[in-house]
Design a protein around this motif. Structure first.
Motif, PDB file in Angstrom:
ATOM      1  N   HIS A   3      -6.334  46.592  53.247  1.00  0.00           N
ATOM      2  CA  HIS A   3      -5.209  46.206  52.228  1.00  0.00           C
ATOM      3  C   HIS A   3      -6.715  46.764  51.113  1.00  0.00           C
ATOM      4  O   HIS A   3      -5.772  46.219  50.306  1.00  0.00           O
ATOM      5  N   HIS A   4      -8.030  46.491  50.814  1.00  0.00           N
ATOM      6  CA  HIS A   4      -8.147  46.492  50.087  1.00  0.00           C
ATOM      7  C   HIS A   4      -9.742  47.533  49.707  1.00  0.00           C
ATOM      8  O   HIS A   4      -9.864  47.163  51.159  1.00  0.00           O
ATOM      9  N   LYS A   5      -9.595  48.567  48.876  1.00  0.00           N
ATOM     10  CA  LYS A   5     -10.830  49.218  49.331  1.00  0.00           C
ATOM     11  C   LYS A   5     -11.780  48.483  48.397  1.00  0.00           C
ATOM     12  O   LYS A   5     -12.693  49.229  48.679  1.00  0.00           O
ATOM     13  N   HIS A   7     -13.131  44.988  49.267  1.00  0.00           N
ATOM     14  CA  HIS A   7     -13.199  43.983  49.740  1.00  0.00           C
ATOM     15  C   HIS A   7     -14.771  43.306  49.789  1.00  0.00           C
ATOM     16  O   HIS A   7     -14.810  42.440  49.604  1.00  0.00           O
ATOM     17  N   TRP A  38      -5.780  37.415  42.784  1.00  0.00           N
ATOM     18  CA  TRP A  38      -5.642  39.517  43.142  1.00  0.00           C
ATOM     19  C   TRP A  38      -5.854  40.064  44.280  1.00  0.00           C
ATOM     20  O   TRP A  38      -5.342  40.502  44.504  1.00  0.00           O
ATOM     21  N   TYR A  39      -6.674  39.442  45.113  1.00  0.00           N
ATOM     22  CA  TYR A  39      -7.224  39.980  45.985  1.00  0.00           C
ATOM     23  C   TYR A  39      -5.840  39.518  46.924  1.00  0.00           C
ATOM     24  O   TYR A  39      -5.437  40.570  47.858  1.00  0.00           O
ATOM     25  N   GLU A  41      -2.777  39.404  45.717  1.00  0.00           N
ATOM     26  CA  GLU A  41      -1.208  40.658  45.091  1.00  0.00           C
ATOM     27  C   GLU A  41      -2.249  41.507  45.745  1.00  0.00           C
ATOM     28  O   GLU A  41      -1.125  42.208  46.040  1.00  0.00           O
ATOM     29  N   ASP A  42      -2.861  42.037  45.895  1.00  0.00           N
ATOM     30  CA  ASP A  42      -3.521  43.215  45.596  1.00  0.00           C
ATOM     31  C   ASP A  42      -3.215  43.689  47.961  1.00  0.00           C
ATOM     32  O   ASP A  42      -2.737  44.807  47.971  1.00  0.00           O
ATOM     33  N   LYS A  43      -3.037  42.664  48.729  1.00  0.00           N
ATOM     34  CA  LYS A  43      -2.920  42.235  49.450  1.00  0.00           C
ATOM     35  C   LYS A  43      -1.652  42.762  49.568  1.00  0.00           C
ATOM     36  O   LYS A  43      -0.714  43.185  50.726  1.00  0.00           O
ATOM     37  N   PHE A  45       0.357  44.118  48.108  1.00  0.00           N
ATOM     38  CA  PHE A  45       1.343  45.167  47.097  1.00  0.00           C
ATOM     39  C   PHE A  45       0.834  46.072  48.654  1.00  0.00           C
ATOM     40  O   PHE A  45       1.632  47.211  48.807  1.00  0.00           O
ATOM     41  N   GLY A  46      -0.805  46.409  49.034  1.00  0.00           N
ATOM     42  CA  GLY A  46      -0.611  47.666  50.176  1.00  0.00           C
ATOM     43  C   GLY A  46      -0.076  47.590  51.041  1.00  0.00           C
ATOM     44  O   GLY A  46       0.891  48.088  52.094  1.00  0.00           O
TER      45      GLY A  46
END
Length: 69
Positions: A3-5, A7, A38-39, A41-43, A45-46
């Motif tokens: 989910h997030h590179k 983390h 932001w985390y 939102e990134d999750k 998007f992933g």
């Protein structure tokens, strides 16, 4: 795909913010809230990219060419 590179780095950043003596409690809270937003939102998007690839395998090369996966 994770989910997030970054983390682990985000967790280190959050810990550093919590422990900072240069930021007020309000600044700490605001910074942590932004990081969480932001985390998430990134999750999201992933997850979207993963779902698109799962449902439409032909999209994978297109998303890869665009640098989205």
């Amino acid at each position: 795909m994770p989910h997030h590179k970054h983390h682990e780095k985000l967790e280190q950043l959050k810990e550093a913010i919590r422990n900072s003596d240069k930021l007020s409690e309000e600044e700490k809270n605001n910074a942590l809230a932004h990081i969480e937003e932001w985390y998430e939102e990134d999750k999201a998007f992933g997850t979207l990219m993963e779902t698109l690839v799962e449902k439409f395998a032909g999209l994978e090369p297109i998303l890869a060419d665009l640098g989205l996966i």
